[in-house]
Enzyme design. Structure first.
Site, PDB file in Angstrom:
ATOM      1  N   CYS A   8      11.853  31.828  18.699  1.00  0.00           N
ATOM      2  CA  CYS A   8      13.199  31.776  18.126  1.00  0.00           C
ATOM      3  C   CYS A   8      13.231  31.311  16.678  1.00  0.00           C
ATOM      4  O   CYS A   8      14.312  31.225  16.082  1.00  0.00           O
ATOM      5  CB  CYS A   8      14.090  30.876  18.991  1.00  0.00           C
ATOM      6  SG  CYS A   8      14.337  31.523  20.660  1.00  0.00           S
ATOM      7  N   HIS A  51      20.661  26.731  16.297  1.00  0.00           N
ATOM      8  CA  HIS A  51      20.127  27.828  17.115  1.00  0.00           C
ATOM      9  C   HIS A  51      20.861  27.906  18.453  1.00  0.00           C
ATOM     10  O   HIS A  51      20.893  26.932  19.212  1.00  0.00           O
ATOM     11  CB  HIS A  51      18.635  27.607  17.359  1.00  0.00           C
ATOM     12  CG  HIS A  51      18.063  28.517  18.404  1.00  0.00           C
ATOM     13  ND1 HIS A  51      18.108  29.888  18.292  1.00  0.00           N
ATOM     14  CD2 HIS A  51      17.446  28.258  19.588  1.00  0.00           C
ATOM     15  CE1 HIS A  51      17.549  30.428  19.365  1.00  0.00           C
ATOM     16  NE2 HIS A  51      17.141  29.469  20.164  1.00  0.00           N
ATOM     17  N   ASN A  58      21.656  34.304  24.020  1.00  0.00           N
ATOM     18  CA  ASN A  58      20.553  33.886  23.160  1.00  0.00           C
ATOM     19  C   ASN A  58      19.792  35.127  22.723  1.00  0.00           C
ATOM     20  O   ASN A  58      19.048  35.720  23.503  1.00  0.00           O
ATOM     21  CB  ASN A  58      19.636  32.925  23.924  1.00  0.00           C
ATOM     22  CG  ASN A  58      18.478  32.407  23.071  1.00  0.00           C
ATOM     23  OD1 ASN A  58      18.227  32.907  21.975  1.00  0.00           O
ATOM     24  ND2 ASN A  58      17.770  31.415  23.568  1.00  0.00           N
ATOM     25  N   HIS A  96      28.307  32.333  23.849  1.00  0.00           N
ATOM     26  CA  HIS A  96      29.292  32.900  24.770  1.00  0.00           C
ATOM     27  C   HIS A  96      29.436  34.404  24.573  1.00  0.00           C
ATOM     28  O   HIS A  96      29.470  35.169  25.545  1.00  0.00           O
ATOM     29  CB  HIS A  96      30.646  32.212  24.569  1.00  0.00           C
ATOM     30  CG  HIS A  96      31.712  32.648  25.525  1.00  0.00           C
ATOM     31  ND1 HIS A  96      32.551  33.719  25.265  1.00  0.00           N
ATOM     32  CD2 HIS A  96      32.069  32.185  26.750  1.00  0.00           C
ATOM     33  CE1 HIS A  96      33.386  33.882  26.271  1.00  0.00           C
ATOM     34  NE2 HIS A  96      33.116  32.964  27.188  1.00  0.00           N
ATOM     35  N   HIS A 105       4.965  22.342  12.704  1.00  0.00           N
ATOM     36  CA  HIS A 105       4.236  22.963  13.818  1.00  0.00           C
ATOM     37  C   HIS A 105       3.522  21.885  14.616  1.00  0.00           C
ATOM     38  O   HIS A 105       2.668  21.171  14.096  1.00  0.00           O
ATOM     39  CB  HIS A 105       3.214  23.976  13.273  1.00  0.00           C
ATOM     40  CG  HIS A 105       2.856  25.046  14.263  1.00  0.00           C
ATOM     41  ND1 HIS A 105       2.425  24.772  15.548  1.00  0.00           N
ATOM     42  CD2 HIS A 105       2.871  26.405  14.144  1.00  0.00           C
ATOM     43  CE1 HIS A 105       2.188  25.909  16.170  1.00  0.00           C
ATOM     44  NE2 HIS A 105       2.447  26.914  15.361  1.00  0.00           N
ATOM     45  N   HIS A 109      27.887  22.984   6.541  1.00  0.00           N
ATOM     46  CA  HIS A 109      27.904  23.840   7.725  1.00  0.00           C
ATOM     47  C   HIS A 109      26.541  23.803   8.422  1.00  0.00           C
ATOM     48  O   HIS A 109      25.503  23.697   7.762  1.00  0.00           O
ATOM     49  CB  HIS A 109      28.247  25.288   7.351  1.00  0.00           C
ATOM     50  CG  HIS A 109      29.489  25.421   6.524  1.00  0.00           C
ATOM     51  ND1 HIS A 109      30.757  25.340   7.072  1.00  0.00           N
ATOM     52  CD2 HIS A 109      29.656  25.626   5.192  1.00  0.00           C
ATOM     53  CE1 HIS A 109      31.650  25.492   6.101  1.00  0.00           C
ATOM     54  NE2 HIS A 109      31.017  25.668   4.960  1.00  0.00           N
TER      55      HIS A 109
END
Length: 447
Positions: A136, A308, A341, A337, A215, A304
């Site tokens: 992702c 994710h 994802n 919604h 990482h 803002h």
């Protein structure tokens, strides 16, 4: 960034609560316990009635996916977003100098970048890169790559395409930790156009201020918490371990320790430092304060937050750690919604929601938060270059958001599965009831 385009799949691939139930019931490997587990998580996912799935899953061929199915899925997303990107900006494909494609779970031969180059007849000297396994964080990592390439390739245009191949990673077994992604992941994708040409500044939407990558792959627990594997029966799927929340929290903490000093104003940093000295707090506690766990206001440097949209629980936990309110988290909650994802492209649907709601004003700063397998955290900070409004992908539904309630029809119809009385129901009776409810819903829609 000059422009971006999010993919809206065709209406005949839409997945509502009844079709979700039917897809679950097609899996004959599941017993009563597994059915209940899957349906419980679907009711809690935060996903609505208008998400999309690959065509092979809609047609009932999830257990027999072909290379052609996956190529068709990728072509539909990549070519749709790129067609819209070139049409909306007026730029020609021949002007593109750098192409980066990020898809985690599917590698074709020739590569996906080669398919794009062939389709649009891009130049022979184009710099093309395929990123796999990014999870992702794919789009943020691709942007970080473009940022580095721009340092040595002046006056260039770059295109990034970010999506995920769900047709090859849909799980048909019965291991619970591998069933969860079926509840959350849905079809989507995004194409973005970037440049480092100062002559294009007047039409730019966003300017990249910072990219920070972390990482944790050296840690075995973090490395194995999100992984594409096969179960004992040979069914392939994405396994989400119980250690995932811990790895995500650690990755976000380490990342923000490096990023926060770059984005908060000097007076805020001096204030934290002074308070910490007065309280004789060590450096680690100072950074803990700066991460928001003790009320720090990240909003002094950020207006803002593109969190994710990994799921209702993920959004809520990140919001809690960063001290964000319902207004800050609304774009991510509405994205999960409406679209589910969509993996690495999800943050761009979140950005689209902000744009469609006319939240983004010139000079505002946006923190884009990406978390993915590995385990990785990649955060980007953007500056809005002009007042933004549009986001075509939200155009036909933005007036319906936010809804009065996020309780979806799936929860209303199947919330009863949590009733402990079902422990005494026979599996055949349970399945028969589910099939009856799902078929009634399908009949009602067709009517």
């Amino acid at each position: 960034m000059l422009a971006y385009e999010c993919h809206k799949p065709s209406e005949d691939t839409k997945v509502d609560s009844d079709s979700c139930a039917n897809i679950c019931l097609r899996n004959k490997n599941l017993g009563l316990e597994e059915y209940r587990f899957l349906l419980k998580n679907m009711t809690k996912s935060g996903i609505g009635e208008n998400t999309y799935a690959p065509r092979n899953i809609i047609e009932g061929r999830e257990a027999f996916v072909t290379v052609g199915d996956s190529l068709k899925e990728m072509d539909d997303i990549m070519f749709d977003t790129l067609d819209n990107l070139f049409n909306s900006t007026g730029f020609s494909p021949s002007q593109i100098d750098i192409l980066v494609v990020s898809v985690s779970t599917f590698a074709s031969v020739p590569s996906l970048t080669s398919r794009i180059i062939n389709r649009y007849k891009l130049r022979e000297n184009i710099k093309a890169f395929n990123l796999g396994g990014m999870g992702c964080t794919g789009s943020e990592n691709a942007i970080g790559l473009v940022q580095q390439l721009f340092k040595t390739h002046k006056n260039s245009f770059a295109v990034v395409v970010s999506t995920e191949c769900l047709s090859r990673s849909w799980y048909c077994g019965k291991v619970k930790s591998m069933m969860l992604p079926n509840c959350l992941f849905r079809s989507g994708g995004c194409a973005m156009l970037f440049t480092n040409m100062s002559s294009q500044k007047h039409i730019a939407m966003l300017r990249l201020k910072h990219v920070e990558r972390t990482h944790l792959g050296a840690n075995d627990e973090a490395y194995g918490c999100a992984m594409l594997v096969e179960d004992e029966q040979g069914y392939k799927g994405f396994r989400l371990a119980k250690s995932l929340p811990k790895a995500a929290a650690k990755a976000l903490e380490v990342n923000l320790k490096m990023l926060v000093p770059k984005i908060l104003p000097l007076w805020k940093l001096v204030w934290f430092f002074t308070v910490s000295l007065c309280q004789c707090i060590m450096k680690e506690a100072l950074m803990c304060n700066m991460l928001g766990t003790r009320g720090t206001d990240l909003k002094s440097g950020i207006e803002h937050f593109c969190v994710h949209p990994g799921g209702r629980a993920v959004i809520g936990e990140i919001g809690k750690r960063l001290g964000l309110n319902d207004y800050d988290l609304e774009p991510s909650r509405m994205t999960i919604h409406r679209w589910g994802n969509t993996s690495a492209s999800g943050v761009w649907y979140v950005l689209g929601y902000m744009e469609a709601k006319k939240r983004l004003k010139k000079g505002d700063r946006i923190l884009m938060i990406g978390l993915g397998s590995g385990f990785k955290c990649c955060n980007c900070v953007w500056e809005v270059m002009r007042d933004l409004e549009g986001a075509i992908v939200w155009k036909d539904c933005i007036d319906c958001y936010p809804p009065n309630t996020l309780t979806n029809l799936f929860e209303e119809k199947y919330g009863w599965i949590s009733d402990e009385a079902l422990n005494f129901v026979k599996e055949s009776e349970f399945i028969a009831t589910m099939e009856l409810l799902a078929n009634k819903g399908s009949l009602r829609r067709n009517t």
